[in-house]
Design a protein around this motif. Structure first.
Motif, PDB file in Angstrom:
ATOM      1  N   SER A   1     -13.851 111.595   9.186  1.00 24.25           N
ATOM      2  CA  SER A   1     -13.266 112.923   8.972  1.00 24.25           C
ATOM      3  C   SER A   1     -13.660 113.917  10.062  1.00 24.25           C
ATOM      4  O   SER A   1     -13.124 115.026  10.102  1.00 24.25           O
TER       5      SER A   1
ATOM      6  N   ALA B   1     -21.945 114.134   3.674  1.00 20.21           N
ATOM      7  CA  ALA B   1     -22.093 112.747   3.228  1.00 20.21           C
ATOM      8  C   ALA B   1     -23.559 112.424   2.970  1.00 20.21           C
ATOM      9  O   ALA B   1     -23.895 111.719   2.015  1.00 20.21           O
TER      10      ALA B   1
ATOM     11  N   ALA C   1     -16.573 107.529   5.402  1.00 17.90           N
ATOM     12  CA  ALA C   1     -15.613 108.597   5.107  1.00 17.90           C
ATOM     13  C   ALA C   1     -16.012 109.897   5.797  1.00 17.90           C
ATOM     14  O   ALA C   1     -15.152 110.636   6.301  1.00 17.90           O
TER      15      ALA C   1
ATOM     16  N   ARG D   1     -16.730  95.546   6.910  1.00 14.60           N
ATOM     17  CA  ARG D   1     -16.772  96.613   5.905  1.00 14.60           C
ATOM     18  C   ARG D   1     -16.663  96.031   4.502  1.00 14.60           C
ATOM     19  O   ARG D   1     -17.381  96.455   3.581  1.00 14.60           O
TER      20      ARG D   1
ATOM     21  N   VAL E   1     -20.051 103.311   2.723  1.00 19.33           N
ATOM     22  CA  VAL E   1     -18.667 103.765   2.540  1.00 19.33           C
ATOM     23  C   VAL E   1     -18.596 105.292   2.557  1.00 19.33           C
ATOM     24  O   VAL E   1     -17.687 105.886   3.164  1.00 19.33           O
ATOM     25  N   ILE E   2     -19.551 105.951   1.904  1.00 15.18           N
ATOM     26  CA  ILE E   2     -19.569 107.423   1.902  1.00 15.18           C
ATOM     27  C   ILE E   2     -19.766 107.946   3.320  1.00 15.18           C
ATOM     28  O   ILE E   2     -19.102 108.900   3.751  1.00 15.18           O
TER      29      ILE E   2
ATOM     30  N   THR F   1     -17.753 102.079  12.279  1.00 15.05           N
ATOM     31  CA  THR F   1     -16.697 102.983  12.746  1.00 15.05           C
ATOM     32  C   THR F   1     -16.490 102.870  14.256  1.00 15.05           C
ATOM     33  O   THR F   1     -15.666 103.590  14.823  1.00 15.05           O
TER      34      THR F   1
END
Length: 311
Positions: free
Chosen positions: A201, A232, A197, A125, A193-194, A115
């Motif tokens: 956010s 997460a 996310a 990714r 990936v979790i 990120t």
């Protein structure tokens, strides 16, 4: 001049329904009638509740495909008396904790990296997530060949630099750990990936305020990412732990539970009991696995959510 006033005609609609009145068949506070839940309830009943109850019953019997005999808790007594079964239970706990902990740590670190503003971020990714899409059996067969102590690519590479290659899958001390490493490699992409996310956010205002205050990258990680990505973390822990405790296909493909019983987990022992025709004993093993997973995951999930609510 006389002005005549006409009575005002009411243009309002029907009187609103009193708050206490609820349409028939609709639960208070719900948006849909009760019968909307029926399809999901039927599927849940047929695919989960009924098989679970039947499994609990047949774990108390000595059954074959055509008949059964009720024997009480004899299967469970035999289960805990068998050294191989107890070894499988211990290995299951070790495997589940090890793989889930590694996925949490590595997934978080990879998510922080992926990120940030690095070159080729989208490509990286994709590469991290790619192993998740590959068949578990295919991964097991591939790494079984790569870890072959005689002619395997990994040992050949180690010998090329003067290091002795161990028996990854043939040494009792390394077999379970070797499979766990492959499981981590395959599953860390989903954890990443979790976490990605969860990190994206987080409102950017937090990072902008931290930059104004002169916060370092470590401060951002410790005081912003770690606490605000807790949902997460909870998701990754629960999913990884359930997957680790129920793992079978990768272990069976790579080692078959060997050498001996050193890499057996409950699922592989249960499969061997089914193969040998001990259906009641293997069903009791399934019940033990269900109870172990439930006893670990449910309190852990409650505790993690409680900690999240305290933030």
């Amino acid at each position: 001049m006389t002005t005549t006033f006409e009575p005002a005609t009411s243009r309002e609609g029907p009187a609103p329904r009193p708050p206490g009145r609820i349409r028939s068949g609709v639960r208070a506070g719900a948006r849909y009638p009760y019968w909307f839940y029926l399809p999901a309830a039927v599927v849940y009943l047929v695919l989960f509740i009924v098989p679970t109850v039947v499994s609990f019953f047949f774990s108390l019997t000595r059954w074959r495909l055509i008949d059964w005999e009720f024997i009480g808790f004899e299967n469970f007594v035999m289960f805990f008396r068998e050294a191989a079964l107890v070894t499988g239970l211990v290995n299951t706990l070790i495997y589940g904790v090890l793989t889930s902990a590694a996925k949490v740590v590595l997934g978080l670190l990879l998510a922080v990296l992926l990120t940030s503003n690095i070159v080729g971020r989208d490509f990286l990714r994709s590469m991290v997530f790619f192993p998740v899409l590959v068949s578990t059996v295919g991964v097991g067969l591939t790494f079984e060949a790569l870890m072959d102590p005689f002619g395997g690519v990994i040992n050949n590479a180690l010998e090329a630099v003067g290091l002795p290659g161990p028996g990854w899958l043939t040494n009792p001390s390394y077999a379970l750990l070797s499979v766990a490493l492959v499981d981590i490699w395959k599953g860390v992409g989903l954890a990443t990936v979790i976490y990605i996310a969860g990190i994206v956010s987080i409102p950017r205002e937090y990072f902008e305020a931290a930059r104004v205050d002169g916060a370092s990258a470590w401060d951002n990680f410790r005081y912003i990412i770690l606490p605000l990505a807790r949902p997460a973390t909870t998701t990754v822990i629960i999913l990884s732990l359930i997957g680790g405790l129920r793992s079978f296909d990768l272990i069976w493909t790579m080692t078959g539970g060997g050498p001996g019983f050193t890499s057996d987990v409950i699922a592989s022992v249960i499969y061997k009991q089914y193969q040998a025709g001990f259906y009641g004993l293997s069903t009791a093993g399934n019940v033990v696995l269900f109870v172990v997973v439930t006893a670990i995951v449910v309190p852990l999930f409650w505790w993690l959510n409680r900690k999240e609510a305290e933030l």
